[in-house]
Design an enzyme around this catalytic site. Structure first.
Site, PDB file in Angstrom:
ATOM      1  CG  LEU A 129      -4.178 -23.211  50.660  1.00  0.00           C
ATOM      2  CD1 LEU A 129      -2.703 -23.548  50.675  1.00  0.00           C
ATOM      3  CD2 LEU A 129      -4.766 -23.368  52.049  1.00  0.00           C
ATOM      4  CG  ASP A 130      -8.977 -17.595  51.511  1.00  0.00           C
ATOM      5  OD1 ASP A 130      -9.182 -16.998  50.454  1.00  0.00           O
ATOM      6  OD2 ASP A 130      -9.794 -18.382  52.016  1.00  0.00           O
ATOM      7  N   PRO A 131      -4.993 -15.871  51.757  1.00  0.00           N
ATOM      8  CG  PRO A 131      -5.216 -13.619  51.142  1.00  0.00           C
ATOM      9  CD  PRO A 131      -6.010 -14.876  51.339  1.00  0.00           C
ATOM     10  CB  ALA A 148      -3.855 -20.688  54.479  1.00  0.00           C
ATOM     11  CG  LEU A 177      -7.020 -18.691  56.703  1.00  0.00           C
ATOM     12  CD1 LEU A 177      -5.546 -18.323  56.749  1.00  0.00           C
ATOM     13  CD2 LEU A 177      -7.511 -18.974  58.092  1.00  0.00           C
TER      14      LEU A 177
END
Length: 478
Positions: A88-90, A92, A293
């Site tokens: 999960l990117d930053p 999110a 993301l």
């Protein structure tokens, strides 16, 4: 089991000598990467009493290593082994699955399970990263976009279809990042291939007219290089967002000026930079997980206006230098109850998808489908596999409250997962034994049937011989 029940009266005690291993999930907050979550977990678990039996066992295992193995080992001291099962990117939030010890071997299974997301799509602007942290590539009319049109357009994104990955999502062509083609003024050598994805179900949860929500598109415009690369890709795939008088396409310029501008502005691309030797070891699955993301910049742009009302997330990196990275949320307008047609509408969508799906691409493609442009303003992973926020996921804030709070919860989650895993394996074994018994019975029945058939054939042959003999005797007497 509730936190209150587990910690009532602080009577919880860790089972002596119990080694904690397995899989659990944490509710990741916005503003930190998945790798930072893993480091924070390791930093929290390492000195705790809960994981001392694990570390003692790991140290004992190291003592049994051969001398040459010990020499090759960089870190002589054991650490709690932790990994995650789906990036999960930053920006999110939501479910991030973590494996501890032997549980890390099961993380691969979670990359293939279904995931549930809630996202906010904002219409009127397309960005290079397909989300609100990128640079604006194109502005498009949004006055005609209604809930009914969006509902109708969502129909084409249900079930199985071919999806084009985001423009800047660690994509490379012939081993070369896309932004380098823009910097050199060269065309993309070939099409970026679409890949099959599946949306199991999807529904529009909320429609927000312009002026009734606080979501905003980025104010920073992309440069010539970004627009050039985007247009090449969109024209190839017929995914060009709707145009308007405010379109930011660069007008014709002398070739020399274009090349110089591309060289100056390509450095600001929000895309994957050439990887370092250490970064090259990152797997492709880590780089392009579904729903991911764009990476947040290390520092917020100085040109972007800041709002004093917005929270600031401070992230302490777990390393020897104790670096601190600040993430300031982008400015948002004050929510107004009165619809304003001059402001873009937005909608909240919930979906269940399979592995490899890009929520950002859905937002972008939805904008194209309604003859406008769109970006993803928010993303939350509410479920991954059996783990669901609010049910069996550790809240991030609990880690800050001390071991007496998070300890019993982590132990419970790990025990629960191990028990389910054992039941599953036992069920598989029982099913296998049942199938073997059924097979043996079937083979036995087939053998009995064969024997009966053989006996019937023998009796028939014997009967025919008897009839033949009798016939010959009658013939002789005649």
């Amino acid at each position: 089991m509730s936190t209150a029940a587990l910690t009532a009266g602080n009577f919880w005690r860790m089972t002596k000598g119990k080694i904690l291993e397995g899989v659990f999930a944490v509710n990741k907050p916005s503003g930190i990467s998945s790798a930072q979550v893993v480091r924070e977990l390791q930093n929290t678990f390492q000195p705790s009493k809960c994981f001392q039996p694990y570390l003692s066992a790991a140290k004992s295992d190291l003592g049994r290593e051969k001398p040459n193995q010990r020499k090759r080992r960089r870190d002589k001291n054991p650490k709690v082994k932790i990994g995650h099962g789906g990036t999960l990117d930053p920006l999110a939030t939501g479910v991030l699955i973590a494996g501890i010890g032997s549980g890390t071997k099961s993380l691969q299974d979670f990359l293939l399970c279904t995931k549930e997301y809630e996202t906010v799509v904002l219409f009127g602007t397309a960005t290079d990263t397909y989300d609100r942290v990128g640079k604006a590539l194109k502005r498009a009319p949004f006055e005609h976009v209604t809930r009914e049109k969006v509902e109708e357009a969502l129909g084409q994104f249900r079930g199985k279809f071919m999806q084009l990955p985001p423009l800047f999502s660690a994509l490379k062509m012939d081993g070369k990042p896309l932004y380098e083609y823009a910097r050199e003024g060269k065309p993309i050598p070939r099409k970026i291939e679409r890949r099959q994805v599946e949306v199991v179900n999807m529904e529009l949860l909320e429609w927000m007219e312009g002026g009734t929500h606080s979501h905003q598109a980025p104010t920073e415009d992309a440069g010539y290089a970004e627009i050039n690369v985007a247009n090449q890709l969109w024209e190839q795939e017929k995914a060009v967002p709707g145009t308007s008088s405010a379109s930011m396409e660069t007008e014709a310029k002398p070739a020399e000026e274009k090349k110089r501008k591309a060289s100056e502005e390509a450095d600001d691309l929000v895309s994957e930079r050439p990887a370092s030797k250490q970064q090259k070891t990152t797997t492709e699955e880590d780089a392009i997980m579904s729903g991911g993301l764009a990476p947040l910049a290390a520092e917020p742009s100085s040109s972007a206006p800041q709002s004093s009302d917005e929270p600031t997330f401070t992230i302490n990196k777990i390393d020897s230098n104790k670096d601190v990275t600040n993430y300031d949320a982008p400015p948002r307008t004050t929510t107004n109850k009165t619809p304003d047609s001059s402001q873009p509408p937005a909608c909240r969508i919930r979906m269940t998808v399979t592995s490899g799906f890009y929520v950002r691409s859905l937002a972008h493609d939805l904008g194209v489908a309604v003859n406008s442009a769109a970006l993803m303003a928010e993303l939350k992973r509410t479920r991954q596999g059996e783990f669901e926020v609010g049910k069996n996921v550790l809240e991030w804030e609990e880690l800050k409250k001390g071991e007496e709070v998070w300890g019993p919860q982590v132990e419970h989650f790990l025990d629960d997962w191990v028990a389910k895993k054992n039941r599953g394996e036992r069920g598989v074994r029982e099913e296998s034994v049942g199938e073997e018994r059924e097979m043996r019975s079937q083979v036995k029945a087939e053998k009995v049937e064969e024997k009966v058939v053989e006996q019937a054939i023998e009796e028939k042959v014997e009967s025919e011989k008897t009839d033949e003999v009798k016939g010959e005797e009658v013939a002789i007497k005649a």
